[in-house]
Design a protein around this motif. Sequence first.
Motif, short mmCIF file in Angstrom:
data_model
loop_
_atom_site.label_atom_id
_atom_site.label_comp_id
_atom_site.label_asym_id
_atom_site.label_seq_id
_atom_site.Cartn_x
_atom_site.Cartn_y
_atom_site.Cartn_z
N GLU A 24 0.84 -1.20 0.00
CA GLU A 24 0.00 0.00 0.00
C GLU A 24 0.88 1.25 0.00
O GLU A 24 1.86 1.34 0.75
CB GLU A 24 -0.91 0.02 1.23
CG GLU A 24 -1.83 1.23 1.27
CD GLU A 24 -2.85 1.18 2.38
OE1 GLU A 24 -3.28 2.26 2.84
OE2 GLU A 24 -3.23 0.06 2.79
N GLY A 25 0.54 2.18 -0.87
CA GLY A 25 1.33 3.39 -1.01
C GLY A 25 2.37 3.32 -2.10
O GLY A 25 3.10 4.27 -2.34
N SER A 26 2.44 2.15 -2.79
CA SER A 26 3.45 1.98 -3.84
C SER A 26 3.03 2.63 -5.15
O SER A 26 3.87 2.87 -6.02
CB SER A 26 3.71 0.50 -4.08
OG SER A 26 2.54 -0.15 -4.59
N GLY A 27 1.74 2.90 -5.30
CA GLY A 27 1.25 3.47 -6.54
C GLY A 27 0.94 2.43 -7.60
O GLY A 27 0.53 2.78 -8.71
N HIS A 28 1.12 1.16 -7.29
CA HIS A 28 0.80 0.09 -8.25
C HIS A 28 -0.71 0.05 -8.47
O HIS A 28 -1.50 0.28 -7.55
CB HIS A 28 1.29 -1.26 -7.72
CG HIS A 28 1.31 -2.34 -8.75
ND1 HIS A 28 0.16 -3.00 -9.16
CD2 HIS A 28 2.33 -2.90 -9.45
CE1 HIS A 28 0.48 -3.90 -10.08
NE2 HIS A 28 1.79 -3.86 -10.27
N GLY A 34 -3.56 -2.29 2.92
CA GLY A 34 -3.18 -2.80 4.23
C GLY A 34 -1.89 -3.57 4.25
O GLY A 34 -1.51 -4.10 5.30
N ALA A 35 -1.20 -3.68 3.10
CA ALA A 35 0.08 -4.40 3.04
C ALA A 35 1.21 -3.43 3.36
O ALA A 35 1.50 -2.53 2.57
CB ALA A 35 0.27 -5.03 1.66
N PHE A 36 1.82 -3.60 4.52
CA PHE A 36 2.93 -2.75 4.95
C PHE A 36 4.13 -3.63 5.29
O PHE A 36 3.97 -4.80 5.68
CB PHE A 36 2.54 -1.91 6.17
CG PHE A 36 1.44 -0.93 5.89
CD1 PHE A 36 1.71 0.31 5.33
CD2 PHE A 36 0.12 -1.24 6.19
CE1 PHE A 36 0.70 1.21 5.07
CE2 PHE A 36 -0.89 -0.35 5.94
CZ PHE A 36 -0.61 0.88 5.37
N PHE A 37 5.32 -3.07 5.18
CA PHE A 37 6.55 -3.84 5.36
C PHE A 37 6.60 -4.51 6.73
O PHE A 37 6.85 -5.71 6.84
CB PHE A 37 7.76 -2.92 5.17
CG PHE A 37 9.07 -3.62 5.38
CD1 PHE A 37 9.60 -4.46 4.40
CD2 PHE A 37 9.79 -3.46 6.57
CE1 PHE A 37 10.81 -5.11 4.59
CE2 PHE A 37 11.00 -4.11 6.76
CZ PHE A 37 11.50 -4.93 5.76
N PHE A 38 6.37 -3.76 7.80
CA PHE A 38 6.48 -4.35 9.14
C PHE A 38 5.34 -5.32 9.44
O PHE A 38 5.52 -6.27 10.21
CB PHE A 38 6.55 -3.24 10.20
CG PHE A 38 7.93 -2.68 10.38
CD1 PHE A 38 8.91 -3.41 11.03
CD2 PHE A 38 8.25 -1.43 9.88
CE1 PHE A 38 10.19 -2.89 11.18
CE2 PHE A 38 9.53 -0.91 10.03
CZ PHE A 38 10.51 -1.65 10.69
N THR A 39 4.20 -5.09 8.83
CA THR A 39 3.11 -6.05 8.97
C THR A 39 3.49 -7.38 8.33
O THR A 39 3.24 -8.45 8.88
CB THR A 39 1.83 -5.51 8.31
OG1 THR A 39 1.50 -4.24 8.87
CG2 THR A 39 0.66 -6.46 8.54
N GLU A 40 4.13 -7.29 7.16
CA GLU A 40 4.56 -8.51 6.47
C GLU A 40 5.65 -9.23 7.28
O GLU A 40 5.67 -10.46 7.34
CB GLU A 40 5.11 -8.15 5.08
CG GLU A 40 4.11 -7.48 4.16
CD GLU A 40 2.97 -8.40 3.78
OE1 GLU A 40 3.24 -9.54 3.33
OE2 GLU A 40 1.81 -7.99 3.95
N PHE A 41 6.55 -8.46 7.90
CA PHE A 41 7.61 -9.07 8.72
C PHE A 41 7.00 -9.82 9.90
O PHE A 41 7.37 -10.97 10.18
CB PHE A 41 8.55 -7.97 9.21
CG PHE A 41 9.62 -8.46 10.15
CD1 PHE A 41 10.67 -9.22 9.69
CD2 PHE A 41 9.55 -8.17 11.51
CE1 PHE A 41 11.65 -9.69 10.55
CE2 PHE A 41 10.52 -8.62 12.37
CZ PHE A 41 11.57 -9.39 11.90
N ARG A 42 6.07 -9.18 10.60
CA ARG A 42 5.42 -9.84 11.74
C ARG A 42 4.65 -11.07 11.29
O ARG A 42 4.65 -12.10 11.96
CB ARG A 42 4.47 -8.84 12.42
CG ARG A 42 3.88 -9.35 13.73
CD ARG A 42 2.90 -8.34 14.28
NE ARG A 42 1.73 -8.22 13.42
CZ ARG A 42 1.01 -7.11 13.28
NH1 ARG A 42 1.38 -6.01 13.90
NH2 ARG A 42 -0.05 -7.10 12.50
#
Length: 582
Positions: A24-28, A34-42
């Motif tokens: 989210e926020g990539s502009g794709h 709701g896909a965020f880097f730290f959410t994916e890490f957790r």
Amino acid sequence: MAGWIHKVNMAVARSFVGKYFRLEGSGHAKERKGAFFFTEFRAGLATFFAMAYIISVNSTIVGDSGGNCVCPASSTDACFTDSPLEYLQCVEEVKRDLVTATAAIAALTSFCMGLFANLPIALAPGMGLNAYFAYTVVGFHGNGMVPYEVALTAVFVEGWVFVALTLLGIRQWLARAIPASIKLATGVGIGLYLTIIGLGYSAGIGLVTGSTSTPLELAGCAPEYRDSKTLLCPESQKMRNPTMWIGIFCGGLLTVMLMMYRVKGAIIFGILLVSIISWPRPTSVTYFPHDTLGDQRFDFFKKVVTFHPITRVLNVQDWNISEHAGRWGLAFITFLYVDILDCTGTLYSMARFAGAIDERTQDFENSSIAYSVDAIGISIGSLMGSPPVTAFIESGAGISEGGKTGLTAMFSGLCFFIAIFFAPIFASIPPWATGGTLVIVGSLMAQSAKDINWRYMGDAVPAFLTIAVMPFTYSIAYGLIAGICSYIFINTSVWLVGKASGGRIVPHNKDEKEHWTYRIPGGILPPWLQRLTSGKKDFWRENPESEGINEHQNEHRSDDGSEHTAPEKEYVSADKPGNHIA
């Protein structure tokens, strides 16, 4: 801290990584809300801790086949009941190899699934499939259909056949075309099969054993009291083995309590607790008794952190299958069929759980890539001595944490890679530590029984036979054969009688039968092949107007405190509702 996390999330989203994984926020154009880097890490950590038990459990189960160790006794039965010391030492080496192999193939396939298919789904050698491989195909200490080396060739060939079936779309079509009750029953039957293993001696707590007057008998005595040939316990010693009680209470009941309160990594916590209790040497429950085998185990355990290379089971396939052609063919077909049900059903359910299903075609994004990663992983895993790799339903733990992209699977893969260097720890987990886990996994797989169509006997009886025959014959293959053959016979007979009578003689509740058709929405061919046959030059590119992702989403909160959407918890698979561990 929240502000720093938000800045990092946004910086990653605007980078090449964010655009590739559609954060989210990539502009794709198809960014995943709701896909965020730290959410994916957790989420990746949650998935790893939910399925990390497979490292020790797979090693224990497959090690019971004896691998490619040669029994020095005059007959295989001698190794089955009273194994010589040098043979047991060889089996210990095989189990250590399999710890490394399991972690390595899980790391490779999970990382590739995330990188190439961009799905939050982790892979590893499959429960159920490994039991069928160890106890039916190879057999306990080699007492099965074919030798270990020949069985690995069946797994290797199966993987490449899966690649072909995937590219042609046949694998996806078969999974959707198999009667729903049979698919659901297969998961239940495998669950009961795992339960029998978890309650037995070889990879379990030792509560039950085979008998002479009855199929099974209560056991639970200490090893020194077991009959060396029959493994039966005297009446006065039944249920007195302390390792069994530790496995029941710490590895079983405590784990269940933790899961009920949604403790992350509950299963791995239970396994580690029992293992830690079993590691001190001067106790009645030690895994390192003061004998030759115990000393060998303890010497390896003391290394703690080391890289144990795969030495005994690396690339040991035997392609001379002429002596075992018939049984090799049965094993190959069963691997193929069970894996279609297992992995394909799990991938579909997890893709729907993550909101990646196209409702028009009932396919999911990058399905051909995902199936190809799984299929190639099966063949690579066989080169390491491992049974078939499959998608894990425990990936739902990470998806529940908000994982929506391939970063989740990649982080899980990195965790498995780190686990490779802790082989002494994972190789020193005793079987009574994993027996409770097998029973719990069996109970989770049995949940889908409620979704079987019990109202109509043409669906119910084949499903029941599938469930019952698997544990009672100790064979997944026989259960599948019983279910499919009975389904074909019963329902074809009903159809013929109805046709012959002009529709006058039909079951009273025929309208309650599950609808079945080979005509699946979206067609048989995969999307890329449909685009190619329609004349589209850039057939590898999607048609956004017809192949977009139809997301079903609920409101959740992200690591940075902002509102975002998470996928609706909806399952459609053989292992149906909620068989993830969280």
